[in-house]
Enzyme design. Structure first.
Site, mmCIF file in Angstrom:
data_model
loop_
_atom_site.group_PDB
_atom_site.id
_atom_site.type_symbol
_atom_site.label_atom_id
_atom_site.label_comp_id
_atom_site.label_asym_id
_atom_site.label_seq_id
_atom_site.Cartn_x
_atom_site.Cartn_y
_atom_site.Cartn_z
ATOM 1 C CB THR A 37 -1.060 0.049 1.324
ATOM 2 O OG1 THR A 37 -1.870 -1.146 1.231
ATOM 3 C CG2 THR A 37 -1.518 1.370 1.269
ATOM 4 C CG ASN A 58 -6.660 -7.834 -5.005
ATOM 5 O OD1 ASN A 58 -6.550 -7.256 -6.010
ATOM 6 N ND2 ASN A 58 -7.538 -7.362 -4.039
ATOM 7 C CG HIS A 64 1.629 -9.612 4.030
ATOM 8 N ND1 HIS A 64 0.146 -9.849 3.933
ATOM 9 C CD2 HIS A 64 1.550 -8.416 3.537
ATOM 10 C CE1 HIS A 64 -0.394 -8.934 3.346
ATOM 11 N NE2 HIS A 64 0.418 -7.876 3.237
ATOM 12 C CB THR A 80 15.368 2.692 12.242
ATOM 13 O OG1 THR A 80 15.711 3.754 12.738
ATOM 14 C CG2 THR A 80 15.999 1.481 12.863
ATOM 15 C CB CYS A 137 -9.503 -3.152 1.483
ATOM 16 S SG CYS A 137 -7.831 -3.773 1.261
HETATM 17 C C1 LIG Z 1 -2.863 -6.643 -5.674
HETATM 18 C C2 LIG Z 1 -2.433 -5.894 -4.065
HETATM 19 N N1 LIG Z 1 -1.948 -4.750 -4.041
HETATM 20 C C3 LIG Z 1 -1.830 -4.334 -2.903
HETATM 21 C C4 LIG Z 1 -2.191 -4.963 -1.856
HETATM 22 C C5 LIG Z 1 -1.931 -4.302 -0.431
HETATM 23 O O1 LIG Z 1 -0.980 -4.920 0.191
HETATM 24 P P1 LIG Z 1 -0.300 -4.526 1.543
HETATM 25 O O2 LIG Z 1 -0.455 -3.096 1.818
HETATM 26 O O3 LIG Z 1 1.028 -5.140 1.518
HETATM 27 O O4 LIG Z 1 -1.226 -5.484 2.562
HETATM 28 C C6 LIG Z 1 -2.733 -6.246 -1.947
HETATM 29 C C7 LIG Z 1 -3.420 -6.919 -0.697
HETATM 30 N N2 LIG Z 1 -4.684 -7.360 -0.930
HETATM 31 C C8 LIG Z 1 -5.397 -8.117 -0.271
HETATM 32 C C9 LIG Z 1 -5.453 -7.738 1.231
HETATM 33 O O5 LIG Z 1 -6.522 -8.591 1.674
HETATM 34 N N3 LIG Z 1 -7.269 -9.347 0.671
HETATM 35 C C10 LIG Z 1 -6.585 -9.106 -0.505
HETATM 36 O O6 LIG Z 1 -6.759 -9.535 -1.515
HETATM 37 C C11 LIG Z 1 -2.921 -6.685 -3.240
HETATM 38 O O7 LIG Z 1 -3.529 -8.058 -3.463
#
Ligand SMILES: Cc1ncc(COP(=O)(O)O)c(CNc2co[nH]c2=O)c1O
Length: 399
Positions: free
Chosen positions: A72, A153, A203, A239, A326
């Site tokens: 994000t 996703n 993650h 940091t 989300c």
């Molecule tokens: C394509 C994509 N971009 C960005 C993010 C954000 O990643 P983060 O900031 O590291 O958490 C996600 C998380 N996608 C999902 C989080 O929960 N269900 C999902 O599909 C994602 O699937």
């Protein structure tokens, strides 16, 4: 029995990753930027981890990979930097994204749109995929950025990043791809096509939460989002998260090693599981499986609200989702189903199952059994559902 099938949301940390990280919490815990032994004893691990991360996406050493807190942040950084450098200065006035990007791209695009940037939201086709021609049709000499995800996703749909990269190169427009759902599921070689910025997050491939990254091709600068102690070559102050970086490096190494298993064995398990799900009456899958990441199923059960299905599955110990976490708190329609024009009674019924290398056949067999029981119960109490496969105007072919 507890079954975790929401790996597109987040994954379990691989035990080998955790073991590699642990010493940097409790033994070698110094701040890498300090001038003493406690700091310098972290440096070899940081160097080794960054080398693994570079190797994992085939990034040349001259290019930059900046560690962030999550994807994000990485996505926000690209769009806001482009706005600051190109739109605010009046050099350009337009960006292009797909209409099914992750909320961290769409919300940021809407934020800079509210401050005067023109935004084109590329539509997806009936298979949930972007047509590269739509990029060529909308790119102009005032376009500051094209941002299209590598894989979606919610559906797992793989987008044509190579062709889009070629178009961007032709028009000399920077290309950003959110590769969060590609790393660990598809081969990622940023030297095999034109890409200027690439986002990923540990993650999602059995690394720790709170560690993301942004690849930046040499010559494509970005205005820092965070100023301060000038870590990460001044690109991102703060940091360094030593255990997190060590964890991402090990997770990347493991993901590359497990890629054949993911693309062959997991795909085979997913396909067989999907075949069984599609034997249930009035079920629909949007994107053809050969055009999807190997671990993902987004399937609609006509007549059953997605959240109701999730509730029944949760009571059986099974974790799935209706799409991006989300949006998991509200009863909105699945954004992808809406984007492809699915009928209202379908758009609310999508369930996402996302497997990982830890998923077992026993877990899938149990899940199938519980899904069948949930469908029978929920359709049985429905006041509106009646199975009518012939002539139903859903816009999707009944299986
Ligand atoms: C394509 C994509 N971009 C960005 C993010 C954000 O990643 P983060 O900031 O590291 O958490 C996600 C998380 N996608 C999902 C989080 O929960 N269900 C999902 O599909 C994602 O699937």
């Amino acid at each position: 029995m507890k079954v975790y099938l929401d790996n597109n949301a987040t994954t379990i940390v691989d035990p080998h990753v955790f073991a590699e990280m642990e010493p940097y919490f409790v033994q070698r815990y110094g701040n890498p930027n300090s001038l003493h032994l406690f700091a310098s004893e972290t440096h070899p691990a940081l160097k080794d981890a960054m080398e693994k991360i570079y190797a994992g996406i085939h990034a040349p050493k001259d290019d930059s990979i900046v560690i962030t807190s999550c994807a994000t942040e990485s996505n926000n950084w690209v769009l806001k930097s482009i706005y600051f450098e190109q739109i605010l200065t009046g050099k350009k006035n337009h960006i292009i994204i797909s209409e099914v990007e992750h909320p961290s791209v769409i919300a940021t695009a809407k934020f800079i749109e509210s401050m005067g940037c023109k935004v084109t939201y590329l539509p997806i086709n009936h298979e949930g995929i972007i047509d590269p021609q739509s990029v060529r049709d909308t790119i102009t000499d005032k376009t500051a950025l094209v941002s299209v995800m590598w894989a979606n996703n919610e559906t797992g749909a793989i987008f044509p990043v190579e062709e889009i990269g070629d178009i961007c190169e032709e028009y000399n427009v920077p290309f950003h791809t959110d590769a969060v759902q590609a790393i660990g599921k598809l081969p990622v070689d940023i030297q095999s096509f034109n890409v200027d910025y690439l986002t990923f997050s540990a993650h999602k491939f059995h690394g720790p939460k709170g560690v993301g990254a942004l690849y930046i091709k040499k010559g494509r600068e970005l205005t820092p989002l965070l100023h301060g102690g000038s870590q990460m070559g001044g690109y991102r102050s703060g940091t360094l998260n030593v255990p997190g970086i060590v964890g991402m490096g090990k997770a990347m190494e493991q993901a590359v090693d497990a890629l054949d298993y993911e693309m062959e064995d997991i795909r085979e398990m997913r396909d067989a599981f999907e075949d069984e799900l599609l034997k249930i009456e009035d079920t629909f899958v949007v994107t053809p499986r050969e055009k999807r990441t190997p671990n993902t199923i987004l399937i609609s059960f006509r007549g059953i609200e997605g959240e109701s299905m999730l509730w029944d599955l949760n009571r059986a110990g099974i974790a799935a989702s209706t799409g991006s976490a989300c949006a998991s708190e509200d009863l909105e329609a699945n954004s992808v189903m809406e984007a492809i024009g699915a009928a209202e009674d379908l758009a609310h019924t999508a369930i996402r199952f996302s497997l990982s290398r830890y998923t077992t056949q026993e877990e899938l067999d149990y899940t199938l059994d519980m899904v069948k029981k949930a469908v029978e119960r929920l359709r049985g109490i429905s006041s509106t559902y009646s199975y009518a496969p012939e002539g139903h105007e859903s816009g999707l072919d009944a299986h």
